[in-house]
Scaffold this motif. Structure first.
Motif, PDB file in Angstrom:
ATOM      1  N   ALA A 155     -51.175  13.939 -29.411  1.00 35.18           N
ATOM      2  CA  ALA A 155     -50.202  12.594 -29.026  1.00 35.18           C
ATOM      3  C   ALA A 155     -48.819  13.053 -28.797  1.00 35.18           C
ATOM      4  N   LEU A 156     -48.327  14.054 -29.566  1.00 33.09           N
ATOM      5  CA  LEU A 156     -46.921  14.523 -29.652  1.00 33.09           C
ATOM      6  C   LEU A 156     -46.931  15.414 -28.335  1.00 33.09           C
ATOM      7  N   LYS A 157     -47.775  16.159 -27.988  1.00 30.89           N
ATOM      8  CA  LYS A 157     -47.821  16.967 -26.618  1.00 30.89           C
ATOM      9  C   LYS A 157     -47.642  16.018 -25.646  1.00 30.89           C
ATOM     10  N   GLU A 158     -48.394  14.908 -25.638  1.00 29.42           N
ATOM     11  CA  GLU A 158     -48.676  13.996 -24.288  1.00 29.42           C
ATOM     12  C   GLU A 158     -47.065  13.247 -24.389  1.00 29.42           C
ATOM     13  N   LEU A 159     -46.421  13.021 -25.504  1.00 28.36           N
ATOM     14  CA  LEU A 159     -45.154  12.368 -25.595  1.00 28.36           C
ATOM     15  C   LEU A 159     -43.900  13.245 -25.177  1.00 28.36           C
ATOM     16  N   ASN A 160     -44.428  14.685 -25.425  1.00 29.23           N
ATOM     17  CA  ASN A 160     -43.181  15.743 -25.138  1.00 29.23           C
ATOM     18  C   ASN A 160     -42.422  15.388 -26.310  1.00 29.23           C
ATOM     19  N   SER A 161     -42.884  15.242 -27.528  1.00 25.70           N
ATOM     20  CA  SER A 161     -42.073  15.168 -28.975  1.00 25.70           C
ATOM     21  C   SER A 161     -42.833  16.394 -29.813  1.00 25.70           C
ATOM     22  N   THR A 162     -41.998  16.254 -30.962  1.00 25.54           N
ATOM     23  CA  THR A 162     -42.388  17.422 -32.206  1.00 25.54           C
ATOM     24  C   THR A 162     -42.453  16.548 -33.569  1.00 25.54           C
ATOM     25  N   PRO A 163     -43.202  17.490 -34.446  1.00 29.32           N
ATOM     26  CA  PRO A 163     -43.502  16.888 -35.804  1.00 29.32           C
ATOM     27  C   PRO A 163     -42.124  16.311 -36.443  1.00 29.32           C
ATOM     28  N   LYS A 164     -40.971  17.132 -36.040  1.00 34.01           N
ATOM     29  CA  LYS A 164     -39.703  16.835 -36.642  1.00 34.01           C
ATOM     30  C   LYS A 164     -38.950  15.578 -36.320  1.00 34.01           C
ATOM     31  N   LYS A 165     -39.502  15.227 -34.929  1.00 36.89           N
ATOM     32  CA  LYS A 165     -38.772  13.912 -34.170  1.00 36.89           C
ATOM     33  C   LYS A 165     -39.617  12.640 -34.465  1.00 36.89           C
ATOM     34  N   ALA A 166     -40.889  12.833 -35.333  1.00 33.70           N
ATOM     35  CA  ALA A 166     -41.918  11.737 -35.358  1.00 33.70           C
ATOM     36  C   ALA A 166     -42.274  11.195 -36.806  1.00 33.70           C
ATOM     37  N   VAL A 167     -42.560  10.162 -36.933  1.00 34.35           N
ATOM     38  CA  VAL A 167     -43.327   9.518 -38.311  1.00 34.35           C
ATOM     39  C   VAL A 167     -44.626   8.936 -37.838  1.00 34.35           C
ATOM     40  N   TYR A 168     -45.399   8.931 -38.842  1.00 36.04           N
ATOM     41  CA  TYR A 168     -46.706   8.475 -38.761  1.00 36.04           C
ATOM     42  C   TYR A 168     -46.702   7.177 -39.590  1.00 36.04           C
ATOM     43  N   VAL A 169     -47.333   5.962 -39.143  1.00 39.03           N
ATOM     44  CA  VAL A 169     -47.343   4.796 -39.822  1.00 39.03           C
ATOM     45  C   VAL A 169     -48.843   4.410 -39.880  1.00 39.03           C
ATOM     46  N   GLY A 170     -49.477   4.207 -41.165  1.00 44.46           N
ATOM     47  CA  GLY A 170     -50.631   3.852 -41.509  1.00 44.46           C
ATOM     48  C   GLY A 170     -51.025   3.004 -42.528  1.00 44.46           C
ATOM     49  N   ASP A 171     -52.302   2.598 -42.792  1.00 44.94           N
ATOM     50  CA  ASP A 171     -52.789   1.770 -44.215  1.00 44.94           C
ATOM     51  C   ASP A 171     -53.264   2.444 -44.985  1.00 44.94           C
ATOM     52  N   SER A 172     -53.857   3.760 -44.830  1.00 47.78           N
ATOM     53  CA  SER A 172     -54.902   4.211 -45.727  1.00 47.78           C
ATOM     54  C   SER A 172     -54.564   5.565 -46.343  1.00 47.78           C
ATOM     55  N   GLU A 173     -55.346   6.025 -47.371  1.00 55.64           N
ATOM     56  CA  GLU A 173     -55.305   7.588 -47.767  1.00 55.64           C
ATOM     57  C   GLU A 173     -55.470   8.620 -46.532  1.00 55.64           C
ATOM     58  N   VAL A 174     -56.392   8.133 -45.840  1.00 54.10           N
ATOM     59  CA  VAL A 174     -56.646   9.070 -44.758  1.00 54.10           C
ATOM     60  C   VAL A 174     -55.356   9.379 -43.940  1.00 54.10           C
ATOM     61  N   ASP A 175     -54.604   8.051 -43.690  1.00 58.91           N
ATOM     62  CA  ASP A 175     -53.343   8.009 -42.825  1.00 58.91           C
ATOM     63  C   ASP A 175     -52.270   9.340 -43.536  1.00 58.91           C
ATOM     64  N   VAL A 176     -52.138   8.805 -44.953  1.00 59.46           N
ATOM     65  CA  VAL A 176     -51.098   9.714 -45.539  1.00 59.46           C
ATOM     66  C   VAL A 176     -51.392  11.273 -45.430  1.00 59.46           C
ATOM     67  N   LYS A 177     -52.673  11.481 -45.676  1.00 64.00           N
ATOM     68  CA  LYS A 177     -53.107  12.905 -45.366  1.00 64.00           C
ATOM     69  C   LYS A 177     -52.870  13.558 -44.228  1.00 64.00           C
ATOM     70  N   THR A 178     -53.247  12.629 -43.313  1.00 64.65           N
ATOM     71  CA  THR A 178     -53.157  13.086 -41.843  1.00 64.65           C
ATOM     72  C   THR A 178     -51.541  13.466 -41.642  1.00 64.65           C
ATOM     73  N   ALA A 179     -50.597  12.523 -41.936  1.00 62.71           N
ATOM     74  CA  ALA A 179     -49.203  12.742 -41.808  1.00 62.71           C
ATOM     75  C   ALA A 179     -48.728  14.004 -42.387  1.00 62.71           C
ATOM     76  N   GLN A 180     -49.337  14.150 -43.589  1.00 59.42           N
ATOM     77  CA  GLN A 180     -49.116  15.526 -44.361  1.00 59.42           C
ATOM     78  C   GLN A 180     -49.468  16.803 -43.564  1.00 59.42           C
ATOM     79  N   ASN A 181     -50.946  16.678 -43.356  1.00 59.53           N
ATOM     80  CA  ASN A 181     -51.308  17.875 -42.463  1.00 59.53           C
ATOM     81  C   ASN A 181     -50.555  18.164 -41.236  1.00 59.53           C
ATOM     82  N   ALA A 182     -50.062  17.241 -40.420  1.00 61.69           N
ATOM     83  CA  ALA A 182     -49.265  17.219 -39.268  1.00 61.69           C
ATOM     84  C   ALA A 182     -47.769  17.599 -39.601  1.00 61.69           C
ATOM     85  N   GLY A 183     -47.316  17.439 -40.719  1.00 67.88           N
ATOM     86  CA  GLY A 183     -45.925  17.648 -40.915  1.00 67.88           C
ATOM     87  C   GLY A 183     -45.228  16.475 -40.528  1.00 67.88           C
TER      88      GLY A 183
END
Length: 220
Positions: free
Chosen positions: A155-183
C-alpha cells in the motif's frame, strides 16, 4: 518523540474498523456449517474468530478445524458464498464516511489493508469507499496475511509513501502487531471486534473511541 504532524498517510483495517461486516461473515459461516450438518456459531463466537484471515476463520468455526476432512471444501464454498452475500448487512461504522471525506479533503493518502481475500477487499472498498480510498489490498498469493507487513508495504508503495509518514488504524491485536512489524504508529479503535484491554495489552500507540477522534491525534 512522535512527530504526528509529519504524517500524510493513513492506512485502515477493514473488518471492525471501517466496515461492520460481522453479520454477513456470521451468516456466511453458518450457511456452510448448516450445509455440512455442523452446529452453528453465535455472533460473538464469529467475532472472536475473525481477524486472522479466511482460512483461520473456517478452521475455528468447523469441528476439528483443519483436521476436518471437509475443511478445504468448506473454505472454498465459504469464499464463494460470502462473495455473493458480503453486502447484505454490511455497512460503514457511524462517522467513517465523514472521516474519510475530511481526510481526503485535507489531502491525506488513504488505503485499506485487510485480511480478507484480495478480491473481496477491493470490491467492498469500491462499493463503500470508492470516492475516498484508492488503494485496497487483501490476502493473496503474493501478499501474506497480517500480521505480516506485506500488505502495508504494498500500500505504501502504491501511495508513494513511507512507514515514517504513515499511521495504521485497526481494531484488533493482529492490527497492532501488523503496525509494529511494518514500523508504523498504531491507532487502535474500540468500536470494532475487540475491546480496549486487548489493544492496550498489545501496545497500541493510541486508542480512540470515535472516528472523529483521529483528527486530534493527527493534529498532534
Amino acid at each position: 518523540m512522535i512527530k504526528i504532524e509529519s504524517f500524510d498517510t493513513v492506512i485502515f483495517d477493514m473488518d471492525g474498523t471501517t466496515l461492520n461486516t460481522i453479520e454477513d461473515l456470521s451468516d456466511s459461516v453458518n450457511f456452510i456449517l448448516t450445509k455440512y450438518g455442523y452446529p452453528n456459531r453465535t455472533l460473538e463466537e464469529i467475532k472472536s474468530f475473525v481477524g486472522n484471515g479466511v482460512a483461520n476463520l473456517i478452521e475455528r468455526s468447523i469441528p476439528d478445524g483443519r483436521n476436518n476432512p471437509n475443511f478445504e471444501n468448506c473454505l472454498s464454498e465459504y469464499k464463494d458464498y460470502y462473495r455473493d452475500n458480503m453486502q447484505n448487512k454490511t455497512a460503514p461504522y457511524d462517522g467513517i464516511i465523514e472521516l474519510l471525506r475530511e481526510l481526503r479533503k485535507r489531502n491525506y493518502k488513504l488505503a485499506i489493508v485487510s485480511n480478507k481475500f484480495d478480491k473481496a477487499a477491493k470490491e467492498l472498498n469500491t462499493k463503500y469507499f470508492g470516492g475516498c480510498i484508492d488503494v485496497a489490498i487483501g490476502e493473496s498469493e503474493n501478499v501474506k496475511k497480517k500480521p505480516a507487513p506485506d500488505g502495508v508495504f504494498k500500500a505504501l508503495k502504491e501511495l508513494n509513501s513511507t512507514p515514517k509518514k504513515a499511521v495504521y488504524v485497526g481494531d484488533s491485536e493482529v492490527d497492532v502487531k501488523t503496525a509494529q512489524n511494518a514500523g508504523l504508529i498504531c491507532i487502535g479503535v474500540t468500536w470494532g471486534f475487540r475491546d480496549r484491554k486487548v489493544l492496550e495489552k498489545m501496545g497500541a500507540d493510541f486508542i480512540i473511541d470515535k472516528p472523529e477522534e483521529l483528527f486530534n491525534i493527527l493534529k498532534g
